[in-house]
Design an enzyme around this catalytic site. Structure first.
Site, PDB file in Angstrom:
ATOM      1  N   HIS A   1      66.344  64.087  57.041  1.00  0.00           N
ATOM      2  CA  HIS A   1      66.454  62.567  57.046  1.00  0.00           C
ATOM      3  C   HIS A   1      65.470  62.113  58.083  1.00  0.00           C
ATOM      4  O   HIS A   1      65.460  62.329  59.418  1.00  0.00           O
ATOM      5  CB  HIS A   1      67.767  62.092  57.279  1.00  0.00           C
ATOM      6  CG  HIS A   1      67.899  60.633  57.337  1.00  0.00           C
ATOM      7  ND1 HIS A   1      67.290  59.736  56.403  1.00  0.00           N
ATOM      8  CD2 HIS A   1      68.733  59.810  58.311  1.00  0.00           C
ATOM      9  CE1 HIS A   1      67.480  58.626  56.836  1.00  0.00           C
ATOM     10  NE2 HIS A   1      68.402  58.508  57.960  1.00  0.00           N
TER      11      HIS A   1
ATOM     12  N   ASN B   1      62.589  54.544  58.224  1.00  0.00           N
ATOM     13  CA  ASN B   1      63.812  55.000  57.854  1.00  0.00           C
ATOM     14  C   ASN B   1      63.993  54.538  56.452  1.00  0.00           C
ATOM     15  O   ASN B   1      64.337  53.353  56.267  1.00  0.00           O
ATOM     16  CB  ASN B   1      64.806  54.689  58.770  1.00  0.00           C
ATOM     17  CG  ASN B   1      66.187  55.222  58.241  1.00  0.00           C
ATOM     18  OD1 ASN B   1      66.425  55.589  57.184  1.00  0.00           O
ATOM     19  ND2 ASN B   1      67.197  55.277  59.253  1.00  0.00           N
TER      20      ASN B   1
ATOM     21  N   CYS C   1      72.535  57.546  53.931  1.00  0.00           N
ATOM     22  CA  CYS C   1      71.244  58.376  54.039  1.00  0.00           C
ATOM     23  C   CYS C   1      71.414  60.008  53.727  1.00  0.00           C
ATOM     24  O   CYS C   1      70.497  60.522  53.617  1.00  0.00           O
ATOM     25  CB  CYS C   1      70.931  58.506  55.573  1.00  0.00           C
ATOM     26  SG  CYS C   1      70.559  56.835  56.201  1.00  0.00           S
TER      27      CYS C   1
END
Length: 316
Positions: A241, A272, A113
């Site tokens: 993020h 996500n 990520c």
């Protein structure tokens, strides 16, 4: 050495929207529980014939068009991804071919990520060193390919999409990408996993990641501001993020931001999207005019590794 700055942004999301209500028919969950634990309401899911390269190319094409540059001007293409199927040729090379970029150095980067912010730092260093004048940095993920759709704790989180940035050389005093703050804690690498030879599936230790992100990472975010010569109070925007709305709100609450700072909450509608989440959210905020040109923005990502990377950038 010269500096570098982001000159254009672009993003792309698949058309299919997967709602929490639909997930109720797939696993033992419900809309209220998902929203309470994650803040997520919807996520986008790519079609069977839509690859990571397709997502990356769509976002990169928009960024390149917005920059006003020609494909031949791009000297570096890098794609941050952990979900690409092809190992060789790289996704970056396939994107370059799709966009007609003739001779750039191309490579993929996998830092989970944290991948986009890591790739942006690598491109910034490349431009500063004079090895390329213009670079195309992309975060692209098809997380639906690596989702365990029977795991109620993880399948509610993930979505597909891509975001891209063109960065170009700038005079040192006009540099719009601050020094990177990055690192990892490999002793906790198994806390976020995408492991397996042929059909890897995403898994994580959710509570451990939540505690790590909310207790240890605020100091890292403040360090990124310090290296850029500012304080969090000077920021006009924060794009972390997009892992979980609770993490985003806890982390940003600890930074001492002004009340009018724009905080990205794209996780609510996109889920996500791993390495795509920061450029996707940043591009959408810029396109909507919520982050005007010249705004100082902290971008900061974290995840598998456990890794982190972040820097202060000036919105194009």
């Amino acid at each position: 050495m010269s500096g570098s700055r982001i000159t254009a942004l672009g993003h792309y999301q698949p058309s299919r929207v997967l709602t929490n209500t639909e997930l109720e028919g797939m696993v033992d969950t419900n809309d209220a529980w998902i929203r309470q634990r994650t803040g997520i309401a919807t996520r986008r899911i790519a079609g069977d014939g839509e690859s990571v390269t397709d997502l990356a190319s769509a976002a990169a094409g928009k960024a390149l068009a917005a920059s006003g540059l020609e494909p031949a001007d791009i000297g570096l293409v890098t794609v941050a991804t952990c979900s690409a199927v092809d190992r060789c040729p790289s996704t970056a090379a396939q994107v370059a071919a799709h966009l007609g970029i003739p001779s750039a150095v191309c490579f993929d980067l996998n830092n989970g990520c944290a991948g986009f912010c890591t790739a942006l730092a690598c491109a910034d260093h490349t431009v500063r060193a004079g090895a390329a004048r213009h670079a195309l940095v992309i975060g692209a993920e098809k997380m639906s390919d690596v989702t365990d759709w029977m795991d109620r704790s993880s399948c509610i989180l993930l979505g597909d999409g891509a975001g891209a940035a063109v960065i170009s050389a700038a005079e040192q005093g006009d540099a719009g990408i601050g020094p990177v703050t990055w690192g990892s804690d490999p002793t906790r690498a198994q806390a976020v996993r995408l492991a397996g030879a042929w059909q890897p599936r995403f898994a994580q230790e959710g509570q451990a990641v939540f505690r790590w992100a909310t207790t240890e990472l605020p100091a890292v975010a403040r360090e990124a501001c310090l290296r850029a010569g500012i304080t969090p109070a000077d920021l006009g925007g924060v794009v972390t993020h997009q892992a979980n709305l609770r993490i985003i709100e806890s982390l940003t609450r600890q930074l001492g931001l002004r009340d009018d700072v724009v905080i990205a909450r794209d996780v609510v509608e996109s889920g996500n999207t791993s390495a795509a989440s920061v450029p996707l959210a940043l591009s959408k905020l810029s396109e909507r005019g919520e982050l005007p040109s010249g705004t100082p923005v902290l971008i900061f990502a974290f995840g598998g590794g456990l890794s982190w990377a972040g820097q202060v950038v000036t919105c194009p």
